[in-house]
Design a protein around this motif. Structure first.
Motif, PDB file in Angstrom:
ATOM      1  N   ASP A 158       9.410  -7.541  24.730  1.00  0.00           N
ATOM      2  CA  ASP A 158       9.075  -6.902  23.463  1.00  0.00           C
ATOM      3  C   ASP A 158      10.171  -5.942  23.009  1.00  0.00           C
ATOM      4  OD1 ASP A 158       6.758  -8.194  24.096  1.00  0.00           O
ATOM      5  OD2 ASP A 158       5.457  -6.439  24.030  1.00  0.00           O
ATOM      6  N   VAL A 167      12.336  -8.975  15.458  1.00  0.00           N
ATOM      7  CA  VAL A 167      11.070  -8.519  14.888  1.00  0.00           C
ATOM      8  C   VAL A 167      11.248  -8.168  13.416  1.00  0.00           C
ATOM      9  CG1 VAL A 167       9.305  -6.720  14.993  1.00  0.00           C
ATOM     10  CG2 VAL A 167      10.148  -7.763  17.104  1.00  0.00           C
ATOM     11  N   SER A 171       9.500  -9.565   9.388  1.00  0.00           N
ATOM     12  CA  SER A 171       8.849  -8.700   8.398  1.00  0.00           C
ATOM     13  C   SER A 171       9.737  -8.455   7.189  1.00  0.00           C
ATOM     14  CB  SER A 171       8.485  -7.353   9.038  1.00  0.00           C
ATOM     15  OG  SER A 171       9.651  -6.687   9.493  1.00  0.00           O
ATOM     16  N   ARG A 176       3.942  -6.688   8.008  1.00  0.00           N
ATOM     17  CA  ARG A 176       3.918  -5.868   9.216  1.00  0.00           C
ATOM     18  C   ARG A 176       4.812  -6.482  10.284  1.00  0.00           C
ATOM     19  NH1 ARG A 176      -0.735  -3.248  12.628  1.00  0.00           N
ATOM     20  NH2 ARG A 176       0.085  -3.514  14.726  1.00  0.00           N
ATOM     21  N   PRO A 177       5.654  -5.696  10.946  1.00  0.00           N
ATOM     22  CA  PRO A 177       6.464  -6.253  12.035  1.00  0.00           C
ATOM     23  C   PRO A 177       5.584  -6.795  13.150  1.00  0.00           C
ATOM     24  CG  PRO A 177       7.275  -4.084  11.370  1.00  0.00           C
ATOM     25  CD  PRO A 177       5.940  -4.276  10.700  1.00  0.00           C
ATOM     26  N   GLU A 178       5.918  -7.978  13.650  1.00  0.00           N
ATOM     27  CA  GLU A 178       5.164  -8.597  14.736  1.00  0.00           C
ATOM     28  C   GLU A 178       6.140  -9.206  15.742  1.00  0.00           C
ATOM     29  OE1 GLU A 178       2.036  -8.441  15.207  1.00  0.00           O
ATOM     30  OE2 GLU A 178       1.130  -8.002  13.250  1.00  0.00           O
ATOM     31  N   TYR A 179       5.761  -9.179  17.001  1.00  0.00           N
ATOM     32  CA  TYR A 179       6.556  -9.865  18.018  1.00  0.00           C
ATOM     33  C   TYR A 179       6.362 -11.371  17.887  1.00  0.00           C
ATOM     34  CZ  TYR A 179       6.397  -5.190  20.087  1.00  0.00           C
ATOM     35  OH  TYR A 179       6.472  -3.835  20.290  1.00  0.00           O
ATOM     36  N   PRO A 181       5.240 -14.727  19.213  1.00  0.00           N
ATOM     37  CA  PRO A 181       4.242 -14.977  20.265  1.00  0.00           C
ATOM     38  C   PRO A 181       4.750 -15.917  21.354  1.00  0.00           C
ATOM     39  CG  PRO A 181       3.707 -16.249  18.321  1.00  0.00           C
ATOM     40  CD  PRO A 181       4.889 -15.394  17.941  1.00  0.00           C
TER      41      PRO A 181
END
Length: 421
Positions: A158, A167, A171, A176-179, A181
């Protein structure tokens, strides 16, 4: 699914049951844990290397992550540790350290993902290992390059995803920033680590002598992300900002059908003309002047918007039949649950049914690469903790009474890479 492959329980049985890969005869001491390091050493094991996984009494942390039938044999561990042998050594005990030094003397490669200070404290930094075996390839996966100010910081997947720009890319449209998956930083760096080992082995073969190799996560992933996104920063002075506009500004996207989703990729002017003609919308080809690549790219979002408006009228199967007839790249959207039934993957036998001595029937993935002269195979099951301790130490020349004294393991804390869900 293919006929079950029996588990090999000894080196002799393995040699008789499966062909050796191109790295047959190369011995790798694997002091890694979690995901990054085991991904790298499994790549080497799949290529035929004899990978000896050195574990502490507590075992690799990833033995507990994922889905398990029995403690210590999780789905993630099983997926990352086939074709290896497990040896338990406690490197904090003199007899454990002495046993590892015996193994180092006969090894070709040592790989670890401990923090450098931690392995130095254990007495197995590069200088100490090279003094035992000058021909060894000593490869370390670090979170951050050791010549930079972040060299001592902890690193997990992460953290590296966020630090390398990945990341932020997700976005870029204001979301919204997201990792991602997937443990993409760990796995990508793991493959880079395996490549580095192979290059160092080739150098040793041609020129003699081992060397120390460092593969840092942040630098590896920053290079990976910025290959297409360096953009205007490529030039000095910069002609603009970073980012590949075609990806960041949208356009290509999955399209909904009457019963699911499809990925369709009309790529050339011929593809777009054929598609619009097949659905009775020839006027769109003229409207966007798709014969011009520059104008086609400039209107890519509009083109895919039209595609997405048209596809709900037919089923996925109907669209697949049409796209195949028009030679337009396309595929249904597969979920991970559906991959074992993917018609191509099933035909080539990527997923194979094996028999594990403690876990019973398993579905495993065979090595993907194909070698005509040195084919790859599932030679060994992922080992139980310490399953091969006595076997490997006997091969190294330790006496039975010396082996009996050993109960220890390798340092598994302070590793670079590998926090898993």
């Amino acid at each position: 699914m293919d006929k079950p492959i029996p588990a090999a329980n000894s080196a002799a049985a393995t040699a008789a049951a499966a062909p050796a890969g191109p790295l047959d005869g190369i011995r790798v001491l694997d002091l890694t844990s979690v995901v990054l390091g085991p991904m790298a050493t499994q790549a080497l094991a799949d290529l035929g290397a004899d990978v000896i996984k050195i574990e502490g009494p507590e075992g690799d942390l990833m033995r507990a992550n994922g889905v398990s039938r029995h403690a210590g044999m999780s789905s993630i561990y099983l997926a990352l540790n086939r074709n290896k042998r497990s040896v338990v050594l406690d490197l904090k005990r003199p007899e454990g350290a002495a046993a590892l030094r015996r193994l180092i003397a006969g090894a070709d490669v040592l790989v670890h993902n401990m923090r450098v200070a931690a392995i130095e404290r254990l007495g197995f930094g590069y200088a100490a290992v090279a003094a035992i075996n000058p021909r060894i390839v000593y490869c370390v996966a670090t979170g951050f390059g050791q010549d930079g100010p972040h060299r001592d910081k902890p690193a997990f997947d992460d953290i590296i995803q966020a630090a390398c720009g990945l990341v932020a890319l997700g976005s870029s449209a204001g979301g919204r920033p997201e990792y991602v998956p997937s443990l993409i930083a760990d796995k990508t760096t793991g493959l880079a680590l395996a490549n580095a080992v192979l290059a160092a082995l080739l150098h040793r073969e041609r020129h003699g002598g081992g060397q120390s190799v460092e593969v840092p996560m942040l630098e590896t992933m920053a290079s990976f992300v910025m290959a297409e996104h360096l953009a205007g920063l490529t030039f000095e002075p910069a002609t603009g900002g970073a980012g590949y506009a075609r990806l960041l500004q949208g356009g290509r996207r999955p399209a909904q059908t009457a019963d699911g989703w499809i990925c369709a990729l009309p790529y050339t002017d011929r593809h777009w003309k054929a598609f619009f003609h097949a659905v009775g919308r020839d006027e769109l080809a003229d409207k966007y002047d798709i014969a011009s690549r520059a104008k086609r790219n400039a209107n890519i979002r509009a083109l895919y918007r039209h595609l997405g408006e048209i596809t709900p009228a037919r089923t996925t199967a109907q669209w697949m039949a049409l796209f195949e007839a028009l030679d337009i790249p396309a595929t249904p959207i597969y979920t991970p649950d559906e991959l074992p039934g993917h018609p191509h993957l099933a035909a080539v036998g990527l997923f194979q049914r094996t028999e594990h001595p403690t876990e019973g029937p398993l579905r495993e993935m065979r090595p993907a690469a194909r070698f005509s002269a040195t084919p790859l195979s599932l030679r060994r099951h992922a080992p139980a903790l310490g399953e091969h301790t006595a076997e490997v130490l006997r091969e190294a020349g330790l006496a039975p009474e010396e082996i009996a004294l050993l109960a220890g393991g390798a340092e598994t804390a302070d590793c670079a890479g590998g926090n898993a869900p």
